[in-house]
Scaffold this motif. Structure first.
Motif, mmCIF file in Angstrom:
data_model
loop_
_atom_site.group_PDB
_atom_site.id
_atom_site.type_symbol
_atom_site.label_atom_id
_atom_site.label_comp_id
_atom_site.label_asym_id
_atom_site.label_seq_id
_atom_site.Cartn_x
_atom_site.Cartn_y
_atom_site.Cartn_z
ATOM 1 N N VAL A 71 0.838 -1.322 0.407
ATOM 2 C CA VAL A 71 0.153 -0.177 0.313
ATOM 3 C C VAL A 71 0.655 1.280 -0.292
ATOM 4 O O VAL A 71 1.391 1.731 1.084
ATOM 5 N N ALA A 109 4.078 3.877 10.083
ATOM 6 C CA ALA A 109 2.592 3.720 11.172
ATOM 7 C C ALA A 109 2.530 2.659 11.966
ATOM 8 O O ALA A 109 2.472 3.198 12.973
ATOM 9 N N VAL A 160 -4.693 -5.304 5.043
ATOM 10 C CA VAL A 160 -3.852 -4.900 3.281
ATOM 11 C C VAL A 160 -4.094 -6.094 2.237
ATOM 12 O O VAL A 160 -4.191 -5.284 1.087
ATOM 13 N N PHE A 220 -4.244 3.361 6.587
ATOM 14 C CA PHE A 220 -4.349 4.220 5.239
ATOM 15 C C PHE A 220 -6.666 3.837 5.188
ATOM 16 O O PHE A 220 -6.677 5.203 4.413
#
Ligand SMILES: *Cc1c(COP(=O)(O)O)cnc(C)c1O
Length: 473
Positions: free
Chosen positions: A84, A144, A239, A267
């Motif tokens: 991602v 993250a 993901v 995200f």
């Protein structure tokens, strides 16, 4: 003896080289290969012994620029769908250059009121963007993963406090194992954060109804009832599929059982930006700690992550390292951000975020997110229409999970076939999307979060796959 680092007169020469190379490089991204394996030989230019005498700034910078523009993986172009991975908006990239130009020490207010104020402002803007109450504390992190370390450090402090231990000062010795519960959607970075924090990555227990990883709420509730103070990790955007936990339900459970809810919205927090996906993020703003990424869907250069914590005092309790516990000032201006997160010295990470949010605003980001949702929906339609492709999960955000499944190939050969197709795709270099493992299957799961991506690039993925697949034999 000469002192070549004292080269004031030529200080900006290397920068000029980079600035001059920028326009042609950025223009080339639309058409060039994402990665050209044939050019990997260029990397040899990085090798060699430590120079005894350097060649000077402009020569060194010019060489690095030549190697990089040829041999880098051009992730900021519109056809990098692997993992991602975001790009950099023009404003964010320029903001990042300003970060280097000004080279602020952004840990202490006294060393850069500019960086501290910018961080406070962008944290406020991000809370507005995501619908997180303004009263939450926050800090910018490199990623993250580090936002997990930050949020889970706050959680660990809270949990140890329930056992009458100040874990920042005394450590974990003598405490029981900290109960951490999640669904099967949990990302490996959460386990890594627990590993870093001395809690152990394998102590995390998952409660899943089935192979999809979906949360088993009754089983979770039973564990909460049995374990006393615990941490629940809610996942917003998995993901492989973009799937999410029902965060409102998790927040209800956390309230009922006095648990700490940590949300991984690396995200997925950006689902809050569009009315089409906002329901997925509902409940995230009730969490005790929230993780999100800047270098994914915000399209800010690496490294950029955010941690938000409902009770700001837990950030200073977890990270106020020098006995100078942070107390918010009346004016909220003189914040020492190195007392609120894991880093001490740190760069002015707020500047590219400020630049991009100021440049494009909430409307600009909503439109981009919706363009990506459209691209994913278009890709899913093409997959469903193709007799040799199989859609494996409903599309919820901008990730499409599918595999190549030509008629007549037995199930037990499909994983190897998809792995070979994935390798062929990466070697081809036009569209970059490798494989992953989902429910035991080797799958493609292109993720579209780069600001340059449109439905046309999504379509190109299918075209190239169909071109390469017959050649596998
Ligand atoms: C990417 C990702 C992470 C880790 O983010 P980094 O910025 O790479 O540390 C965590 N959780 C989810 C859901 C992710 O997509």
């Amino acid at each position: 003896m000469s002192d070549p680092i004292h080269e004031h007169d030529t200080a900006a020469e290397g920068l000029a080289l980079v600035a001059n190379a920028a326009a042609p490089y950025l223009q080339s991204l639309d058409t060039r290969l994402v990665h050209d394996q044939a050019r990997d030989g260029v990397l040899a230019g990085l090798e060699g012994p430590l120079p005894e005498r350097g060649e000077g700034g402009p020569a060194a910078v010019g060489e690095l620029l030549r190697i990089g523009t040829e041999a880098a993986t051009h992730v900021s172009g519109p056809r990098f769908f692997h993992l991602v991975t975001g790009g950099s908006t023009p404003a964010a990239m320029a903001g990042d250059w300003i970060t280097s130009l000004l080279d602020q020490a952004a840990g202490l207010w006294i060393s850069s009121p500019f960086a501290a104020r910018a961080e406070t402002v962008v944290l406020g803007w991000l809370k507005e963007l995501f619908g997180i109450p303004a009263s939450y504390g926050g800090v910018l992190t490199p990623s993250a993963t580090f936002a997990h370390v930050t949020g889970l450090s706050a959680a660990r402090y809270w949990w140890a406090e329930k056992h009458n231990v100040d874990v920042s000062s005394q450590g974990l010795a003598g405490l029981p194992q900290m109960p951490v519960f999640s669904s099967g959607l949990v990302h490996v970075s959460t386990r890594k954060a627990l590993q870093i924090l001395g809690c152990g990555r394998d102590t995390l227990r998952t409660f899943a109804r089935d192979g999809s990883g979906a949360i088993d709420l009754p089983a979770l509730e039973e564990a909460l009832a049995q374990n006393g103070p615990a941490i629940i990790v809610g996942n917003l955007g998995e993901v492989n599929t973009g799937d999410s936990d029902p965060l409102d339900d998790l927040a209800d459970l956390a309230e009922r059982h006095g648990a700490w809810l940590h949300v991984d919205g690396a995200f997925g927090m950006f689902a809050a930006l569009s009315p089409r996906t906002a329901h997925l993020a509902r409940g995230a703003a009730r969490a005790d700690s929230i993780t999100a990424d800047g270098h994914k869907w915000l399209n800010v250069p690496y490294e950029s992550g955010f941690s938000f914590v409902r009770d700001p005092a837990y950030l200073s309790k977890a990270f106020g390292a020098w006995g100078a516990a942070y107390l918010p000032e009346a004016d909220g201006e003189r914040v020492n951000y190195n007392m609120l997160g894991p880093e001490s010295s740190r760069r002015a990470r707020a500047l590219p975020i400020w630049a991009t949010l100021r440049a494009y605003g909430r409307e600009g980001y909503r439109a981009m997110v919706e363009r990506h949702l459209d691209a994913a929906a278009h890709l899913a339609k093409l997959v469903e229409a193709a007799p040799d492709l199989e859609l494996l999960a409903p599309v919820q955000m901008s990730i499409v999970c599918f595999r190549y499944r030509p008629p007549g190939v037995p199930e037990e050969e499909l994983d190897a076939l998809n792995a070979r197709l994935g390798a062929a795709l990466l070697a081809d270099g036009r569209v970059y999307a490798g494989t992953s493992t989902y429910r035991g299957m080797t799958v493609f799961r292109p993720a579209m979060v780069n600001w340059r991506i449109t439905a046309a690039e999504a379509e190109q993925l299918i075209t190239v796959l169909h071109e390469l697949a017959p050649r596998l034999g």
